[in-house]
Design a protein around this motif. Structure first.
Motif, PDB file in Angstrom:
ATOM      1  N   SER C 251       0.824  -1.213   0.000  1.00 36.80           N
ATOM      2  CA  SER C 251       0.000   0.000   0.000  1.00 36.80           C
ATOM      3  C   SER C 251       0.856   1.259   0.000  1.00 36.80           C
ATOM      4  O   SER C 251       0.374   2.336  -0.336  1.00 36.80           O
ATOM      5  CB  SER C 251      -0.967   0.012   1.187  1.00 36.80           C
ATOM      6  OG  SER C 251      -0.249   0.049   2.400  1.00 36.80           O
ATOM      7  N   ALA C 252       2.145   1.118   0.377  1.00 32.03           N
ATOM      8  CA  ALA C 252       3.030   2.282   0.335  1.00 32.03           C
ATOM      9  C   ALA C 252       3.209   2.796  -1.084  1.00 32.03           C
ATOM     10  O   ALA C 252       3.518   3.962  -1.308  1.00 32.03           O
ATOM     11  CB  ALA C 252       4.390   1.932   0.938  1.00 32.03           C
TER      12      ALA C 252
ATOM     13  N   SER D 202      -3.022  11.209  -3.235  1.00 32.41           N
ATOM     14  CA  SER D 202      -2.176  10.992  -2.056  1.00 32.41           C
ATOM     15  C   SER D 202      -1.363   9.738  -2.316  1.00 32.41           C
ATOM     16  O   SER D 202      -1.688   8.971  -3.222  1.00 32.41           O
ATOM     17  CB  SER D 202      -3.035  10.822  -0.803  1.00 32.41           C
ATOM     18  OG  SER D 202      -3.877   9.698  -0.951  1.00 32.41           O
ATOM     19  N   ILE D 203      -0.325   9.539  -1.512  1.00 30.50           N
ATOM     20  CA  ILE D 203       0.569   8.411  -1.778  1.00 30.50           C
ATOM     21  C   ILE D 203       1.121   7.853  -0.462  1.00 30.50           C
ATOM     22  O   ILE D 203       1.204   8.567   0.544  1.00 30.50           O
ATOM     23  CB  ILE D 203       1.729   8.855  -2.732  1.00 30.50           C
ATOM     24  CG1 ILE D 203       2.506   7.660  -3.252  1.00 30.50           C
ATOM     25  CG2 ILE D 203       2.664   9.840  -2.027  1.00 30.50           C
ATOM     26  CD1 ILE D 203       1.759   6.811  -4.263  1.00 30.50           C
ATOM     27  N   GLY D 204       1.479   6.584  -0.480  1.00 29.96           N
ATOM     28  CA  GLY D 204       2.022   5.918   0.707  1.00 29.96           C
ATOM     29  C   GLY D 204       3.516   6.115   0.860  1.00 29.96           C
ATOM     30  O   GLY D 204       4.161   6.801   0.063  1.00 29.96           O
ATOM     31  N   VAL D 240      -0.819   3.019   9.372  1.00 38.43           N
ATOM     32  CA  VAL D 240       0.254   2.019   9.204  1.00 38.43           C
ATOM     33  C   VAL D 240      -0.358   0.659   8.870  1.00 38.43           C
ATOM     34  O   VAL D 240      -1.322   0.231   9.493  1.00 38.43           O
ATOM     35  CB  VAL D 240       1.128   1.930  10.470  1.00 38.43           C
ATOM     36  CG1 VAL D 240       2.111   0.765  10.374  1.00 38.43           C
ATOM     37  CG2 VAL D 240       1.872   3.245  10.674  1.00 38.43           C
ATOM     38  N   LYS D 241       0.198  -0.001   7.859  1.00 40.75           N
ATOM     39  CA  LYS D 241      -0.333  -1.303   7.423  1.00 40.75           C
ATOM     40  C   LYS D 241       0.705  -2.421   7.469  1.00 40.75           C
ATOM     41  O   LYS D 241       0.391  -3.572   7.132  1.00 40.75           O
ATOM     42  CB  LYS D 241      -0.879  -1.188   5.984  1.00 40.75           C
ATOM     43  CG  LYS D 241      -1.993  -0.173   5.799  1.00 40.75           C
ATOM     44  CD  LYS D 241      -3.198  -0.424   6.681  1.00 40.75           C
ATOM     45  CE  LYS D 241      -4.096  -1.546   6.224  1.00 40.75           C
ATOM     46  NZ  LYS D 241      -5.323  -1.625   7.071  1.00 40.75           N
ATOM     47  N   PRO D 298      -1.524   5.481   1.706  1.00 42.88           N
ATOM     48  CA  PRO D 298      -1.891   6.840   1.303  1.00 42.88           C
ATOM     49  C   PRO D 298      -3.123   7.287   2.082  1.00 42.88           C
ATOM     50  O   PRO D 298      -4.007   6.483   2.359  1.00 42.88           O
ATOM     51  CB  PRO D 298      -2.216   6.692  -0.182  1.00 42.88           C
ATOM     52  CG  PRO D 298      -2.582   5.248  -0.346  1.00 42.88           C
ATOM     53  CD  PRO D 298      -1.717   4.503   0.631  1.00 42.88           C
ATOM     54  N   THR D 299      -3.136   8.555   2.463  1.00 44.88           N
ATOM     55  CA  THR D 299      -4.321   9.053   3.154  1.00 44.88           C
ATOM     56  C   THR D 299      -5.538   8.851   2.272  1.00 44.88           C
ATOM     57  O   THR D 299      -5.479   8.931   1.043  1.00 44.88           O
ATOM     58  CB  THR D 299      -4.173  10.548   3.495  1.00 44.88           C
ATOM     59  OG1 THR D 299      -5.379  10.967   4.117  1.00 44.88           O
ATOM     60  CG2 THR D 299      -3.947  11.390   2.249  1.00 44.88           C
TER      61      THR D 299
END
Lengths: 356, 356, 356, 356
Positions: C251-252, D202-204, D240-241, D298-299
């Protein structure tokens, strides 16, 4: 295992020193959607507040509580409830003696022995002022318990003077400055305590707490017994030196037959012929009223000089001036009620968690 | 927040029912490299074991403890210590009455009200047999405390009969079946308890615990106070209805001057003129002996019929036959000592963790 | 805060060393009246048991579990459940080398650095044998969750070889020695792992866990988040070096739009267009399947000499002989399932406690 | 077991909602006599504060921390430290849409599913604003750890773009708005993120944390492993994942030989030939640098419409307007550092408690 937290599912963390900018607590684990505003908490704080009669310390603070979190549009949200009470009466003053000289019977010495430092101003963390946070948390706990469960406390002994239990009247408790349930004792106690105060002395007391309509099944053996948690809760209050459940120490003198609470059936429900047990059997509430008592020692602050030492290790007599309660046990009544409310609320949630 | 665990850094979890295959405990958090074998634990279990005099239950079991983990080559490893005691005296028997009829004053009723099920054989989980695990854990706790800290208990009141404190002799405690420190009380207590037993009655008692050479600084305000944890520990013992620290309830009758423990300097150390406080100020040990007392109610098992009910909701008188102690308070002495050892060991580690 | 306990309302304490007399656990907080016998637990232990294929260690033990407490007439009573598994395969042997020489990648060194002592026999407390207790506790946890909540695990990567997720078939998981859900990967993995084993090597793996029909609302922000507790639970398994929820590290690399799980209504219920989140939003279950993955490093035991040191501080190459798994990740599948079951059971009770 | 507390001996309880009057935390268990003022905490808060570059949310608040208790004359007293940060930027505004419509990927839905109520203003309790309290607590934790233990974090991946680890320069981290340790990546990242922002996306990201000079022996098997507690701590941070220790998921692809960290002696001390393990073996620190990484999604807030539903159960596309970070991972760097500091401080005290 936080040292300044109490309870498990209903968990209260208190903070603050007597003469710091504020004291407060965080109440975590509160169920959501309970109606809650400052107005639900303030009356309990007002009841504990000093300066309301000649028999409590003359420190005068509004003790106005603010809710900083955990409540939205008048309802709890299930998130932590932060409660803060400002210390408005922190007069700049000379703490000279108390800073260097230990007051016998106070925590001054042991805080220094443990931590090597202490906030000596007004007793710092060990001040009875901390109990205001307990009372605030107790008001939240009562919301969880609901109006059906009635928790009340009363002063049943002032120094050597015990009430006449035959005269017990809960309404009387709110009518005198002692939380005394026996109207006949009131004038005698007034005289007695006036004398104590005039002589610069202080005196101990015994408080009794009764919780009615507590559902059966609260408390969890072996180390989460309801009476075990009540004992910890009450013993943690400043100046408390003893805790009893039901007949307490008196039961040591009884035979099993005298101490028995016979069981009957009344309208399809369990009924009891007595309540020597104080509503708790094997650590679990039985459905009878939960009854606890605790003893408060006389405050160690007084006008009579007592031998003591300084932090530098020199002997020196001390007199403790200042605004003090001749009987701290009086204001311990609402504090004891609050602690019982917290214990019961915690166990209500814990029971629901395990048993459903 | 396990219901069957006690302590924080020194943490004891007990399990087992009276008539199951075994009982036991897991002691977690024990420091490494302490010498420990079964021989360190067994003497304490032997001291608690029933069947040693006419005044305790005639259940006869060796109560032999086995260490199943946490010890390697005679030393603790820092990993959990599993201790197991087999139940060898589980005679097949007819539990008929006890299965369906509640014994007043016992936990039978409340276990059923809470859980909707109970192991009725010999009291199941609520049996005093669980206290053997406390005693075993206490023996481990003593290893942490070291030989310098001496924890002793004594029976100071049997029913209405109090000892003469002027006669206190710790050596006497080991010489009579009551753990009584007053030699003159022993023959009188023998007569009295023989009568109680003959009449099929039971009686309560008061136990006093004294821990000497406890270092100053143990206990952590506000909710981890040493006295608060002691109160919880002692109140969690079966049949206990009251706990006191130092002067306890008697301090309610004192003035601050009478209750004061003056401070002096002796050879460069803090010295005290009295110990009304029981060695604890503000929840923290002061270096004085830690003194606690607890009251044990009379066992509810007896030969006199008492009104009761069945689990089906019918009224029925009960007599509790079987092997019972006329005074369960006697065997509570080593249990109380063990609980005090566990509390002190826990606080020793906690203090070391925070303060170093 | 016991180091060897896991969970809060559903709380598991494990004990025991690889080559001690037994290992076991105490499960506290289990709701009463759940049917439970050894037969409910044994199949899960059998699934984890070594020696079942050429690809796991050849240690052969029946791993027969005994229930010593907490169950009466086939039902849980709400009191602690003590589970014990004897260590039957403790052949007397020469541990010489392992006693003095540290195996790189093992806990030998750090146990000694921390405790100054270690039970080196078979890895002592740090042996994967401890995970049998987790599996036993997980079987109890499943009883609380009920049959509706289905928790399954699968090996999705063996060394560098990932499965073809399009081929996922849960039934296949039970048909091969790898818990592999992709039938086509099985023969390739067999060849690959046979080579690893022949070369005296070991290899890592990735396990995926899926819990279906988890009710929405489990998990409690901020520090009791469901994913936070899952991460702790899975990371505590021996040799685990990474944990992911849902898309995890992938997911990053995504944008918020790519990572979105759109919401719809289906038959009056919330439905989701994807499950990038792995069933958890803000730490709380959403009602979607809860998906977690964890990475297991290759076992450090191997036949290739590696530079090391002795406890006396001398350099010395080590070869680790003995019965070892070429891929410890395989047997981690039932362990991971058990940990997820324990976390979900704990949160089910906690949610019920707070929210009702 | 408070839901909003973290740690055991060093214990942090946070409270507060994004748009309430304030947020704060109570730090309990801090050793006494550590120098501490607001000036020790503020720099860490400033580092996390939004509005410092074009790449973080434009919410502008001073985030000025106040110490309300636990510090006396510039030193900690061992009593709870209450830290409060006022929410100054609570502009009265129209929350209309967010109140009724769930934002996919946010906690809106699950808070409602769990609690039946939520403070929707600015995300309420689930807002990243809560992490300011973690950062404040982390500053206190660093005081316990001392200056010898250095904890630093860096952004090692922005969306699909990973740094060149050969270019790692800790000094560079403080010179760019990304906490990026690779100077060459910075301009590229600036371009990339500007594009993401312009597109309303948005991005991770992935953050790496390194703690140097951590003493060997921290962490306690089995369920208090240092890596287990780190995993919980990092996974509890918003968005956080995934969490990794050392080689993490990459170790799944390695053989035991490739993954080995050989042991040597250097100047009488243990030395390592590599650090695949990330400084933790068997859950205990080895003396090597402790290395952890975590992935931030990502948000979920963005300008592209996504299908969603309302609290009334109607389908409705949502766009999330407002001030949001195109990459919340950037500000997660100081938050991750703070969590690692808290975990290490807690384990330092716990280790000292058990082992001395």
């Amino acid at each position: 295992m936080s040292y300044n937290s109490f309870g498990h599912l209903f968990r209260v963390t208190t903070w603050g020193e007597s003469h710091g900018p504020a004291i407060g607590c965080v109440v975590d684990g509160c169920p959501p959607r309970l109606p809650l505003t400052e107005a639900d908490i303030q009356p309990f704080l007002d009841r504990r507040r000093p300066g309301q009669s000649a028999f409590t310390t003359q420190r005068r603070e509004p003790d106005a509580v603010r809710i900083l979190s955990g409540v939205f549009e008048g309802q709890t949200t299930g998130t932590p409830i932060s409660l803060v009470i400002e210390n408005t009466d922190q007069r700049s003053r000379d703490y000279g003696d108390i800073a260097q000289t230990y007051r016998p019977g106070h925590a001054d010495l042991t805080y220094d022995l443990k931590y090597g430092i202490r906030d000596y101003r007004g007793g710092g963390r060990s001040s009875a002022r901390e109990t205001a946070c307990r009372v605030a948390a107790g008001a939240v706990a009562r919301k969880i318990l609901g109006e059906g469960i009635v928790i009340r406390g009363a002063l049943v002994q002032l120094g050597p003077h015990k009430i006449d239990r035959a005269q017990w009247d809960w309404d009387e408790v709110e009518r005198n400055p002692f939380f005394c349930p026996d109207a006949k004792s009131v004038p005698m106690w007034e005289d007695y305590l006036a004398g104590i105060r005039k002589d610069g002395l202080s005196i101990g007391a015994v408080i009794e707490l009764v919780a009615e309509n507590v559902p059966a099944g609260l408390g969890a053996p072996i180390y989460g017994k309801l009476d075990s948690d009540l004992a910890a809760a009450l013993m943690s209050i400043n100046a408390v030196k003893g805790v009893e459940i039901g007949d307490g120490f008196a039961s040591a003198e009884l035979t099993g037959v005298q101490n028995a609470d016979p069981l009957f059936m009344r309208d399809g429900h369990v009924a009891f012929g007595a309540n020597h047990a104080g509503g708790i059997l094997g650590g679990i509430s039985s459905g009878q009223p939960v009854v606890a008592r605790f003893a408060v020692k006389p405050t160690s602050s007084m006008l009579t000089p007592v031998p003591s030492i300084t932090s530098a290790g020199e002997e020196k007599d001390v007199i403790t001036k200042g605004r003090h309660d001749p009987c701290v046990g009086i204001r311990a009544v609402p504090v004891g009620e609050a602690m019982m409310a917290c214990v019961l609320a915690d166990h209500l949630l814990r029971h629901r968690g395990q048993v459903g």
